[in-house]
Design a protein around this motif. Structure first.
Motif, PDB file in Angstrom:
ATOM      1  N   ARG A   1       0.818  -1.218   0.000  1.00  0.00           N
ATOM      2  CA  ARG A   1       0.000   0.000   0.000  1.00  0.00           C
ATOM      3  C   ARG A   1       0.847   1.261   0.000  1.00  0.00           C
ATOM      4  O   ARG A   1       0.497   2.244  -0.646  1.00  0.00           O
ATOM      5  CB  ARG A   1      -0.940  -0.008   1.222  1.00  0.00           C
ATOM      6  N   LEU A   2       1.951   1.231   0.730  1.00  0.00           N
ATOM      7  CA  LEU A   2       2.813   2.406   0.761  1.00  0.00           C
ATOM      8  C   LEU A   2       3.381   2.681  -0.629  1.00  0.00           C
ATOM      9  O   LEU A   2       3.404   3.818  -1.094  1.00  0.00           O
ATOM     10  CB  LEU A   2       3.953   2.209   1.763  1.00  0.00           C
ATOM     11  N   THR A   3       3.847   1.621  -1.301  1.00  0.00           N
ATOM     12  CA  THR A   3       4.390   1.780  -2.641  1.00  0.00           C
ATOM     13  C   THR A   3       3.358   2.390  -3.574  1.00  0.00           C
ATOM     14  O   THR A   3       3.647   3.326  -4.339  1.00  0.00           O
ATOM     15  CB  THR A   3       4.851   0.414  -3.197  1.00  0.00           C
ATOM     16  N   ALA A   4       2.137   1.863  -3.525  1.00  0.00           N
ATOM     17  CA  ALA A   4       1.073   2.379  -4.382  1.00  0.00           C
ATOM     18  C   ALA A   4       0.777   3.839  -4.067  1.00  0.00           C
ATOM     19  O   ALA A   4       0.553   4.650  -4.979  1.00  0.00           O
ATOM     20  CB  ALA A   4      -0.189   1.528  -4.216  1.00  0.00           C
ATOM     21  N   HIS A   5       0.795   4.195  -2.782  1.00  0.00           N
ATOM     22  CA  HIS A   5       0.506   5.577  -2.393  1.00  0.00           C
ATOM     23  C   HIS A   5       1.601   6.523  -2.878  1.00  0.00           C
ATOM     24  O   HIS A   5       1.320   7.621  -3.369  1.00  0.00           O
ATOM     25  CB  HIS A   5       0.360   5.681  -0.878  1.00  0.00           C
ATOM     26  N   VAL A   6       2.846   6.098  -2.746  1.00  0.00           N
ATOM     27  CA  VAL A   6       3.964   6.930  -3.216  1.00  0.00           C
ATOM     28  C   VAL A   6       3.856   7.149  -4.722  1.00  0.00           C
ATOM     29  O   VAL A   6       4.013   8.273  -5.218  1.00  0.00           O
ATOM     30  CB  VAL A   6       5.313   6.289  -2.846  1.00  0.00           C
TER      31      VAL A   6
ATOM     32  N   ARG B   1       1.174   7.031  -6.648  1.00  0.00           N
ATOM     33  CA  ARG B   1       0.049   7.936  -6.941  1.00  0.00           C
ATOM     34  C   ARG B   1       0.434   9.380  -6.647  1.00  0.00           C
ATOM     35  O   ARG B   1       0.091  10.294  -7.411  1.00  0.00           O
ATOM     36  CB  ARG B   1      -1.180   7.546  -6.105  1.00  0.00           C
ATOM     37  N   SER B   2       1.150   9.590  -5.559  1.00  0.00           N
ATOM     38  CA  SER B   2       1.544  10.943  -5.175  1.00  0.00           C
ATOM     39  C   SER B   2       2.518  11.544  -6.183  1.00  0.00           C
ATOM     40  O   SER B   2       2.410  12.713  -6.556  1.00  0.00           O
ATOM     41  CB  SER B   2       2.165  10.929  -3.777  1.00  0.00           C
TER      42      SER B   2
ATOM     43  N   SER C   1       0.675  12.358  -9.430  1.00  0.00           N
ATOM     44  CA  SER C   1      -0.245  13.493  -9.307  1.00  0.00           C
ATOM     45  C   SER C   1       0.492  14.823  -9.187  1.00  0.00           C
ATOM     46  O   SER C   1      -0.137  15.880  -9.180  1.00  0.00           O
ATOM     47  CB  SER C   1      -1.148  13.304  -8.085  1.00  0.00           C
TER      48      SER C   1
ATOM     49  N   LEU D   1       4.353  14.490   1.519  1.00  0.00           N
ATOM     50  CA  LEU D   1       4.038  13.078   1.326  1.00  0.00           C
ATOM     51  C   LEU D   1       4.215  12.302   2.622  1.00  0.00           C
ATOM     52  O   LEU D   1       3.349  11.500   2.990  1.00  0.00           O
ATOM     53  CB  LEU D   1       4.941  12.501   0.232  1.00  0.00           C
TER      54      LEU D   1
ATOM     55  N   THR E   1       1.302  12.739   4.900  1.00  0.00           N
ATOM     56  CA  THR E   1       0.032  12.093   4.522  1.00  0.00           C
ATOM     57  C   THR E   1      -0.016  10.628   4.923  1.00  0.00           C
ATOM     58  O   THR E   1      -1.104  10.041   5.003  1.00  0.00           O
ATOM     59  CB  THR E   1      -0.212  12.188   3.001  1.00  0.00           C
ATOM     60  N   ILE E   2       1.141  10.019   5.185  1.00  0.00           N
ATOM     61  CA  ILE E   2       1.149   8.590   5.529  1.00  0.00           C
ATOM     62  C   ILE E   2       1.692   8.332   6.928  1.00  0.00           C
ATOM     63  O   ILE E   2       1.902   7.191   7.325  1.00  0.00           O
ATOM     64  CB  ILE E   2       1.953   7.780   4.487  1.00  0.00           C
TER      65      ILE E   2
END
Length: 235
Positions: A135-140, A142-143, A146, A158, A161-162
């Motif tokens: 999940r962290l990888t996916a969030h990074v 996406r960030s 974007s 960033l 946010t996590i």
């Protein structure tokens, strides 16, 4: 004997976010640009892990050398390989040196026995991928995509946010991607910019729409990461 040289081809792999690609070397030197990814390559009769690159990789191969590869999505390969990405930064390593000899040989034998080795590589790797996306990888990712990391305060935003410190975020990114979040941002956005430039868009416009300060900034960053300015790189 004349060796037929096949062009580079790619298609989506069976693993989510990955690509299966093939090519036959034309002979001589080649240049691979950093893209935030890791690959598992079938190069003639061996399996090679290509780690993430922080600079262009240059090499050479005899004409007719055949390649097939799985290009994992950024951050996805370490779970499959079993080695943090930071340990493979700018490296090309035999899979047999990372796995047990028996395990790597069984995989290689199944692929070599198939009539279509590229398809076999795709199938066999898909069978072995079990872990869900981090999940962290996916969030990074996406960030980065974007534009959150653009600007001087991007990494701290960033991390906030996590719920991690900047140091913790940096360490986690090194394990997943091979480099920290700011370097990941540079690499991924350089590739976005180069894709725009390949359409014939003027470099000044490319720089503007992809978040560089100006064309000179874009040119410096491309040269730092690839060894060539964009005009020469794109030819």
């Amino acid at each position: 004997m004349t060796v037929a040289v096949e062009p580079y081809r790619e298609r989506p792999a069976r693993i989510a976010g990955a690509d299966l690609w093939t090519r036959t070397a034309e002979g001589g030197e080649y240049r691979i640009l950093p893209d935030g990814c890791m690959d598992l390559l079938l190069m003639d009769d061996d399996l090679i892990v290509a780690g993430p690159d922080s600079r262009a990789w240059t090499g050479s191969a005899p004409r007719g050398t055949r390649y097939a590869g799985i290009r994992f999505a950024p951050g996805a390969a370490p779970a499959f390989i079993g080695v943090p990405a930071r340990e493979l930064l700018n490296e090309r390593v035999r899979l047999a040196d990372l796995w047990s000899p028996n395990r790597s040989r069984r995989l290689l034998d199944r692929i070599r026995a198939a009539p279509d080795r590229a398809t076999a590589l795709d199938l066999e790797v898909a069978k072995l991928v079990e872990e869900p996306a981090d999940r962290l990888t996916a969030h990074v990712l996406r960030s980065v995509r974007s534009g959150l990391l653009r600007g001087t305060a991007g990494v701290s935003r960033l991390a906030g946010t996590i719920g991690l410190s900047e140091r913790q975020l940096h360490r986690r990114c090194l394990d997943a991607f091979g480099y920290g979040p700011k370097m990941l941002d540079r690499v991924l956005w350089m590739n976005v910019a180069l894709d725009h430039a390949r359409t014939g868009l003027p470099l000044a416009d490319v720089a503007m729409i992809t978040g560089y300060a100006d064309q000179a900034h874009f040119t410096r960053d491309v040269k730092a990461l690839t060894g060539l300015p964009p005009k020469i790189l794109l030819g």
